[in-house]
Design an enzyme around this catalytic site. Structure first.
Site, PDB file in Angstrom:
ATOM      1  N   SER A  67       0.707  -1.050   0.174  1.00 20.46           N
ATOM      2  CA  SER A  67      -0.050   0.181   0.545  1.00 20.46           C
ATOM      3  C   SER A  67       0.872   1.566  -0.206  1.00 20.46           C
ATOM      4  O   SER A  67       2.492   1.259   0.308  1.00 20.46           O
ATOM      5  CB  SER A  67      -0.798  -0.014   1.090  1.00 20.46           C
ATOM      6  OG  SER A  67      -1.646  -0.690   1.460  1.00 20.46           O
TER       7      SER A  67
HETATM    8  N1  SAH Z   1      -0.246  -5.170   4.088  1.00 21.77           N
HETATM    9  C1  SAH Z   1      -0.027  -5.818   2.375  1.00 21.77           C
HETATM   10  C2  SAH Z   1      -0.480  -5.087   1.585  1.00 21.77           C
HETATM   11  C3  SAH Z   1      -1.511  -6.365   1.220  1.00 21.77           C
HETATM   12  S1  SAH Z   1      -1.990  -6.776  -0.477  1.00 21.77           S
HETATM   13  C4  SAH Z   1       1.633  -4.748   2.722  1.00 21.77           C
HETATM   14  O1  SAH Z   1       2.066  -3.915   3.497  1.00 21.77           O
HETATM   15  O2  SAH Z   1       2.270  -5.118   2.221  1.00 21.77           O
HETATM   16  C5  SAH Z   1      -3.333  -7.806   0.339  1.00 21.77           C
HETATM   17  C6  SAH Z   1      -3.132  -8.944   0.390  1.00 21.77           C
HETATM   18  O3  SAH Z   1      -4.179  -9.614   0.886  1.00 21.77           O
HETATM   19  C7  SAH Z   1      -1.857  -9.814  -0.720  1.00 21.77           C
HETATM   20  O4  SAH Z   1      -0.953 -10.094  -0.360  1.00 21.77           O
HETATM   21  C8  SAH Z   1      -3.635 -10.656  -0.480  1.00 21.77           C
HETATM   22  O5  SAH Z   1      -2.505 -12.137  -0.870  1.00 21.77           O
HETATM   23  C9  SAH Z   1      -3.337 -10.865   0.666  1.00 21.77           C
HETATM   24  N2  SAH Z   1      -5.078 -11.791   0.597  1.00 21.77           N
HETATM   25  C10 SAH Z   1      -6.349 -11.219  -0.418  1.00 21.77           C
HETATM   26  N3  SAH Z   1      -7.139 -11.738   0.704  1.00 21.77           N
HETATM   27  C11 SAH Z   1      -7.044 -12.931   1.920  1.00 21.77           C
HETATM   28  C12 SAH Z   1      -7.361 -13.634   2.548  1.00 21.77           C
HETATM   29  N4  SAH Z   1      -9.042 -13.658   2.429  1.00 21.77           N
HETATM   30  N5  SAH Z   1      -6.129 -13.546   3.701  1.00 21.77           N
HETATM   31  C13 SAH Z   1      -5.489 -13.410   3.515  1.00 21.77           C
HETATM   32  N6  SAH Z   1      -4.816 -12.687   2.983  1.00 21.77           N
HETATM   33  C14 SAH Z   1      -5.630 -12.220   1.953  1.00 21.77           C
END
Ligand code: SAH
Length: 224
Positions: A67
């Protein structure tokens, strides 16, 4: 690879905190210190390091993103952490948000659904010594009940609606920060309990990758 020298990363990180975070009204000293300390450039793929402190999200592989710094700061500030909390993050991604939380809370649980993404984050977090971050691989769309209840939950992928299970895993004094909405528009929601009822406040229009899993979006509904 286009690596910069260490001092240049420090300069860029300080500039990021001033121009992207403080000037947009986030003034929590502990949060600013954390944003000024965590080496964000180590959480992005090597080819993107020189852009790590820019004012936007970046790709981290597998179609996922780290993000924008301001988004991390804003969502974290909404949790109002003071240091003694147990926090859950859904969507580990690069591990950067978890590292920020690790400076601000007692214990951080973070859940990632894509094993390769989780393993990458695990390596970085371990190399940097973030010992109070516990990474779980699996579907976090209905929370992570094993370690509940939490003082705060932060979801960093867009949900269709707020999964009830997340509210059920919060302490009554707790707070949930989650973007909800579809591919074109989502809003960050902040949930807190008022007079015994969970109540949400809509904070800001945002753009996140989709939350997958049982309570999330299917690839047919939201391809990326
Ligand atoms: N917080 C992260 C950015 C997140 S991007 C950072 O600091 O870099 C969103 C992430 O959520 C992705 O890696 C994706 O694979 C994960 N994601 C999506 N659905 C999910 C779920 N149901 N459970 C756990 N992770 C999930």
């Amino acid at each position: 690879m286009d690596f910069l020298d260490e001092g240049e990363y420090v300069t860029r990180r300080e500039a990021m905190v001033t121009t992207q975070i403080i000037q947009r009204g986030i003034l929590d000293k502990r949060l600013l210190d954390a944003m000024g300390t965590v080496p964000r450039h180590l959480f992005v793929p090597p080819g993107y390091r020189r852009y790590a402190y820019s004012d936007h999200p970046l790709p981290i592989g597998e179609g996922q993103t780290i993000s924008q710094p301001y988004m991390v700061a804003l969502m974290t500030s909404l949790l109002g952490l003071t240091g003694g909390e147990t926090v859950l993050e859904i969507g580990t991604g690069s591990g950067y948000q978890a590292a920020i939380l690790s400076h601000l809370a007692k214990e951080v649980h973070t859940v990632e659904i894509i094993p390769a993404v989780a393993e990458n984050a695990r390596k970085i977090l371990a190399a940097l010594g973030y010992a109070n971050v516990f990474l779980h691989i699996g579907d976090g769309s209905f929370g992570w009940s094993e370690c509940a209840p939490y003082d705060g939950i932060i979801v960093t992928a867009a949900a269709k609606e707020t999964p009830r299970a997340l509210l059920d895993q919060l302490k009554p004094s707790g707070c949930l920060v989650i973007p909800t909405g579809g591919p074109s528009l989502q809003y960050i929601q902040k949930w807190t309990m008022e007079n015994g009822e969970w109540t949400s406040e809509s904070i800001l229009a945002v753009s996140f990758v989709p939350l997958r899993g049982a309570e999330g979006w299917t690839r047919e509904e939201w391809p990326i």
